[in-house]
Scaffold this active site. Structure first.
Site, PDB file in Angstrom:
ATOM      1  N   THR A  34      12.649  29.310  -1.294  1.00 45.47           N
ATOM      2  CA  THR A  34      12.529  30.588  -1.697  1.00 45.47           C
ATOM      3  C   THR A  34      13.835  29.730  -3.331  1.00 45.47           C
ATOM      4  OG1 THR A  34      13.860  32.298  -1.572  1.00 45.47           O
ATOM      5  CG2 THR A  34      14.976  30.693  -0.455  1.00 45.47           C
ATOM      6  N   HIS A  35      13.102  30.155  -4.644  1.00 39.57           N
ATOM      7  CA  HIS A  35      13.197  30.351  -6.037  1.00 39.57           C
ATOM      8  C   HIS A  35      13.995  31.820  -5.932  1.00 39.57           C
ATOM      9  CE1 HIS A  35      14.144  27.921  -9.297  1.00 39.57           C
ATOM     10  NE2 HIS A  35      13.910  28.811  -9.902  1.00 39.57           N
TER      11      HIS A  35
ATOM     12  N   ASP B 134      10.470  22.848  -7.320  1.00 35.91           N
ATOM     13  CA  ASP B 134      10.316  24.742  -8.272  1.00 35.91           C
ATOM     14  C   ASP B 134       8.051  24.580  -8.468  1.00 35.91           C
ATOM     15  OD1 ASP B 134      12.354  25.329  -7.029  1.00 35.91           O
ATOM     16  OD2 ASP B 134      12.984  25.544  -8.661  1.00 35.91           O
TER      17      ASP B 134
ATOM     18  N   ARG C 222      19.256   8.372  -3.644  1.00 38.71           N
ATOM     19  CA  ARG C 222      18.492   9.523  -3.565  1.00 38.71           C
ATOM     20  C   ARG C 222      17.540   9.149  -1.949  1.00 38.71           C
ATOM     21  NH1 ARG C 222      18.627  13.775  -5.228  1.00 38.71           N
ATOM     22  NH2 ARG C 222      19.169  13.151  -7.977  1.00 38.71           N
TER      23      ARG C 222
HETATM   24  C1  GRF Z   1      19.263  31.640  -3.357  1.00 42.10           C
HETATM   25  O1  GRF Z   1      19.132  32.584  -4.047  1.00 42.10           O
HETATM   26  C2  GRF Z   1      18.667  30.411  -3.123  1.00 42.10           C
HETATM   27  O2  GRF Z   1      17.079  30.728  -3.921  1.00 42.10           O
HETATM   28  C3  GRF Z   1      19.083  29.970  -4.376  1.00 42.10           C
HETATM   29  O3  GRF Z   1      20.375  30.063  -3.656  1.00 42.10           O
HETATM   30  C4  GRF Z   1      21.002  31.131  -3.005  1.00 42.10           C
HETATM   31  C5  GRF Z   1      21.148  30.412  -1.566  1.00 42.10           C
HETATM   32  O4  GRF Z   1      22.302  32.018  -1.911  1.00 42.10           O
HETATM   33  N1  GRF Z   1      18.359  28.219  -4.752  1.00 42.10           N
HETATM   34  P1  GRF Z   1      23.186  32.052   0.232  1.00 42.10           P
HETATM   35  O5  GRF Z   1      23.715  30.322  -0.131  1.00 42.10           O
HETATM   36  O6  GRF Z   1      21.513  31.665   1.544  1.00 42.10           O
HETATM   37  O7  GRF Z   1      23.627  32.861  -0.116  1.00 42.10           O
END
Ligand code: GRF
Length: 200
Positions: free
Chosen positions: A109-110, A146, A66
């Protein structure tokens, strides 16, 4: 808009990246940790792409290096003169040095209402818990996964008969609206950022 340079970190289908590009987020680089459709989305939009393949750093087992992976990612971001990093479905947890290099400049984004359901299985866990609503959270990324400061959240209903796939897609529709908007709001405050990297 100020000439802030945004990098997007991806591992998956890139539908959120697609939404960012459609909303004119100033994306100058898309970086992936594995071969994935998101790289094709970036290439089709004429955005620079970089693949820092996890497999070259030990892959997905206990051998994964990592710190070395993080150093490489940080180096690539710096080489592209990036000001702001937006994680959009990025499947690798990065070490502290990237946060030192981009303090308060990494967003994520979560697909849940943090602090509920952190981690990689947020949608499945919300479904299993039987909650009536879940949602999405845009937040600052920190070393602890997160857990950084929340910038915005939106609620999404869980509907009868939902599967992980149907619920995740409903959440992603929300993320595709919320994330580009919040990134642009964040950038609009860039003139007060202490570092002046973007004022080239
Ligand atoms: C999203 O729901 C994000 O929050 C999560 O992975 C997904 C990504 O979606 N961690 P995409 O690859 O942009 O369609």
């Amino acid at each position: 808009m100020t000439a802030v340079r945004v990098a997007v970190l991806v591992s998956g289908t890139g539908s959120i990246l697609d939404a960012m590009l459609a909303e004119d987020v100033p994306v100058v680089l898309v970086l992936a940790d594995r071969a994935c459709r998101a790289l094709e989305v970036a290439a089709a939009a004429g955005v620079a792409v970089e693949l820092v393949d996890r497999r070259a750093f030990g892959g997905f087992g206990s051998d994964f290096d990592r710190p070395a992976f993080t150093r490489r990612v940080t180096g690539v971001l710096e080489a592209h003169d990036v000001d702001l990093v937006a994680m959009a479905g990025f499947g690798t947890v990065l070490d502290q040095p990237v946060h030192d290099a981009f303090p308060d400049r990494i967003l994520n984004t979560h697909p849940a209402l943090l602090p509920a359901f952190p981690g990689w299985h947020a949608v499945a866990e919300a479904l299993e818990a039987g909650v009536a609503v879940t949602g999405c959270t845009v937040h600052l990324a920190t070393l602890e996964v997160d857990a950084g400061r929340t910038l915005a959240q939106e609620v999404v209903p869980v509907l009868p008969g939902d599967t992980v796939e149907t619920l995740h897609e409903r959440i992603k529709r929300c993320e595709r609206q919320l994330y580009p908007r919040v990134i642009k709001e964040y950038i609009s405050e860039a003139s007060s950022w202490p570092e002046a990297r973007f004022r080239r």
